[in-house]
Design a protein around this motif. Sequence first.
Motif, PDB file in Angstrom:
ATOM      1  N   GLN A   1      52.531 -16.535  -6.903  1.00 50.56           N
ATOM      2  CA  GLN A   1      53.021 -15.325  -6.208  1.00 50.56           C
ATOM      3  C   GLN A   1      52.463 -14.037  -7.008  1.00 50.56           C
ATOM      4  N   PHE A   2      51.800 -13.227  -6.372  1.00 52.17           N
ATOM      5  CA  PHE A   2      51.247 -12.057  -7.320  1.00 52.17           C
ATOM      6  C   PHE A   2      50.914 -10.854  -6.249  1.00 52.17           C
ATOM      7  N   THR A   3      51.395  -9.695  -6.847  1.00 54.64           N
ATOM      8  CA  THR A   3      50.925  -8.519  -6.219  1.00 54.64           C
ATOM      9  C   THR A   3      49.972  -7.707  -6.934  1.00 54.64           C
ATOM     10  N   GLU A   4      50.923  -7.157  -8.159  1.00 50.63           N
ATOM     11  CA  GLU A   4      49.842  -6.178  -8.819  1.00 50.63           C
ATOM     12  C   GLU A   4      49.394  -6.857 -10.135  1.00 50.63           C
ATOM     13  N   HIS A   5      49.359  -8.166 -10.413  1.00 49.55           N
ATOM     14  CA  HIS A   5      49.382  -8.494 -11.577  1.00 49.55           C
ATOM     15  C   HIS A   5      48.284 -10.015 -11.130  1.00 49.55           C
ATOM     16  N   ALA A   6      47.388  -9.783 -10.395  1.00 44.99           N
ATOM     17  CA  ALA A   6      46.297 -10.790 -10.166  1.00 44.99           C
ATOM     18  C   ALA A   6      45.264 -11.019 -11.091  1.00 44.99           C
TER      19      ALA A   6
ATOM     20  N   ASP B   1      38.265 -19.083 -11.824  1.00 49.52           N
ATOM     21  CA  ASP B   1      37.102 -18.950 -11.631  1.00 49.52           C
ATOM     22  C   ASP B   1      36.947 -18.076 -10.431  1.00 49.52           C
ATOM     23  N   ALA B   2      37.941 -17.892  -9.713  1.00 52.82           N
ATOM     24  CA  ALA B   2      37.708 -17.121  -8.437  1.00 52.82           C
ATOM     25  C   ALA B   2      39.342 -16.995  -7.812  1.00 52.82           C
ATOM     26  N   VAL B   3      39.187 -15.904  -7.157  1.00 53.74           N
ATOM     27  CA  VAL B   3      40.597 -15.326  -6.818  1.00 53.74           C
ATOM     28  C   VAL B   3      40.277 -14.963  -5.246  1.00 53.74           C
ATOM     29  N   LEU B   4      41.119 -15.656  -4.269  1.00 61.11           N
ATOM     30  CA  LEU B   4      40.883 -15.622  -2.997  1.00 61.11           C
ATOM     31  C   LEU B   4      41.878 -14.208  -2.522  1.00 61.11           C
ATOM     32  N   LEU B   5      41.246 -13.170  -1.968  1.00 61.56           N
ATOM     33  CA  LEU B   5      41.762 -12.075  -1.535  1.00 61.56           C
ATOM     34  C   LEU B   5      40.852 -11.368  -0.539  1.00 61.56           C
ATOM     35  N   ILE B   6      41.657 -10.346   0.373  1.00 62.74           N
ATOM     36  CA  ILE B   6      40.788  -9.379   1.308  1.00 62.74           C
ATOM     37  C   ILE B   6      40.186  -8.514   0.406  1.00 62.74           C
ATOM     38  N   ALA B   7      39.287  -7.886   0.925  1.00 64.22           N
ATOM     39  CA  ALA B   7      38.341  -6.833   0.099  1.00 64.22           C
ATOM     40  C   ALA B   7      39.096  -5.840  -0.565  1.00 64.22           C
ATOM     41  N   GLN B   8      40.058  -5.073   0.212  1.00 60.30           N
ATOM     42  CA  GLN B   8      40.790  -4.006  -0.251  1.00 60.30           C
ATOM     43  C   GLN B   8      41.578  -4.452  -1.356  1.00 60.30           C
ATOM     44  N   SER B   9      42.455  -5.485  -1.430  1.00 62.80           N
ATOM     45  CA  SER B   9      43.052  -5.956  -2.486  1.00 62.80           C
ATOM     46  C   SER B   9      42.235  -6.481  -3.775  1.00 62.80           C
ATOM     47  N   ALA B  10      41.046  -6.911  -3.572  1.00 65.99           N
ATOM     48  CA  ALA B  10      40.254  -7.173  -4.778  1.00 65.99           C
ATOM     49  C   ALA B  10      39.826  -6.012  -5.373  1.00 65.99           C
ATOM     50  N   ARG B  11      39.338  -4.953  -4.679  1.00 67.22           N
ATOM     51  CA  ARG B  11      39.042  -3.531  -5.421  1.00 67.22           C
ATOM     52  C   ARG B  11      39.889  -3.094  -6.128  1.00 67.22           C
ATOM     53  N   ARG B  12      41.316  -3.160  -5.446  1.00 67.37           N
ATOM     54  CA  ARG B  12      42.611  -2.723  -6.294  1.00 67.37           C
ATOM     55  C   ARG B  12      42.771  -3.443  -7.489  1.00 67.37           C
ATOM     56  N   LEU B  13      43.066  -4.771  -7.181  1.00 65.57           N
ATOM     57  CA  LEU B  13      43.411  -5.442  -8.409  1.00 65.57           C
ATOM     58  C   LEU B  13      42.484  -6.051  -9.407  1.00 65.57           C
TER      59      LEU B  13
ATOM     60  N   TRP C   1      33.384  -9.177  -5.538  1.00 68.12           N
ATOM     61  CA  TRP C   1      34.080  -9.609  -4.188  1.00 68.12           C
ATOM     62  C   TRP C   1      33.005 -10.249  -3.267  1.00 68.12           C
ATOM     63  N   LEU C   2      33.010 -11.621  -2.796  1.00 70.76           N
ATOM     64  CA  LEU C   2      32.129 -11.907  -1.842  1.00 70.76           C
ATOM     65  C   LEU C   2      32.951 -12.333  -0.548  1.00 70.76           C
ATOM     66  N   PRO C   3      32.329 -12.129   0.766  1.00 74.83           N
ATOM     67  CA  PRO C   3      32.971 -12.442   1.893  1.00 74.83           C
ATOM     68  C   PRO C   3      32.955 -14.220   1.781  1.00 74.83           C
ATOM     69  N   LEU C   4      33.807 -14.725   2.474  1.00 74.58           N
ATOM     70  CA  LEU C   4      33.920 -16.122   2.649  1.00 74.58           C
ATOM     71  C   LEU C   4      33.222 -16.757   3.795  1.00 74.58           C
ATOM     72  N   THR C   5      32.291 -17.511   3.689  1.00 78.24           N
ATOM     73  CA  THR C   5      31.826 -17.950   4.926  1.00 78.24           C
ATOM     74  C   THR C   5      31.814 -19.565   5.067  1.00 78.24           C
ATOM     75  N   GLU C   6      31.356 -20.256   6.057  1.00 77.34           N
ATOM     76  CA  GLU C   6      31.144 -21.425   6.269  1.00 77.34           C
ATOM     77  C   GLU C   6      32.426 -22.200   5.934  1.00 77.34           C
ATOM     78  N   PRO C   7      33.345 -22.323   6.460  1.00 81.30           N
ATOM     79  CA  PRO C   7      33.846 -21.319   7.501  1.00 81.30           C
ATOM     80  C   PRO C   7      34.610 -20.028   7.055  1.00 81.30           C
ATOM     81  N   GLU C   8      34.249 -19.005   7.913  1.00 83.15           N
ATOM     82  CA  GLU C   8      34.929 -17.905   7.630  1.00 83.15           C
ATOM     83  C   GLU C   8      36.489 -18.115   8.050  1.00 83.15           C
ATOM     84  N   LEU C   9      37.349 -17.177   6.994  1.00 88.08           N
ATOM     85  CA  LEU C   9      38.788 -17.367   7.037  1.00 88.08           C
ATOM     86  C   LEU C   9      39.289 -15.742   7.280  1.00 88.08           C
TER      87      LEU C   9
END
Length: 292
Positions: free
Chosen positions: A221-226, A236-248, A254-262
């Motif tokens: 569980q995390f919001t500000e302390h990713a 090694d990696a953190v699953l996030l949407i782009a806006q959260s990644a840019r902020r945190l 940040w790379l978009p997830l593909t094969e499959p997209e989620l």
Amino acid sequence: MELRHLRYFAAVAAEGSLSRAAEHLHLTQPSLSRQIRQLEHDVGAPLFERTPNGTTLTPAGTALHRHALLLLRLADAVPDMARSATGRSREVVQIGVPPGLPQEWLLNALASLEAEVAHAAVTLTEAGSTEQLRMIREGHLDLAIVREQPARLSTEHLFDVPFGVAIRPGHPLADGTTCRLRDLDNLRVLAHGRQQVPVVDDRLVVAAHDAGAVPLWQFAQFTEHALACAEAVKADAVLLIAQSARRLLPAWPWLPLTEPELALTTWLAWPPQTRTVVSEVAQAIRATPPAA
């Protein structure tokens, strides 16, 4: 019957347990039990069935619950109903918003509300989906913007935001432009847990299995302390949407997830029986163009 009895009743219904409701209300369990018995005496019918696992609403309790939530929302709005400066009344509408909601979309929604539902005085409460749904069941929110489609509420799908991964600087994947799910095989990947983003962890595990990958998932569980959470589990990696990644995690590519997209799905939810102004606000929010 007093208003506080209805608040106690709504809390027990939301928690499904006298002990959890008492803890939330900062009451002792015997005291809360007495208040509920008094309400049942006033109503003339049992409102809860006590079971070894907690409490469930009786038919009489279910009928009262729908009206109690509406009465509580109206009571909470009373202090803010009058607007002495213009002589115009504005009704308070309390909206829950989750962390990571695209800011541009939220500002556009607020602008639409100001233009189209000027008689609504909107307040925002930031909380995760689980907390918002608890608050809406207890009558503390009119509308909830959540990451799951809840049962027994009116809902509207708002938009989907693609997931990606923020890659630790210096990792070989950090030089890429996209990341396939199978590229995360045997990597430590931090993701939000079920209490914060419901159902996402199940979808991740199934999708990874279908892709033939076995990431070492680290749910938290995390919001500000990713960043701190990522360092704690040596992710090694953190699953996030782009806006959260840019902020945190601004230093982590940040790379978009593909094969499959989620995608992270966003829903608007509100009680089936509500005030007219809440329905008007819900309509304005639904009409706001989806987040990019």
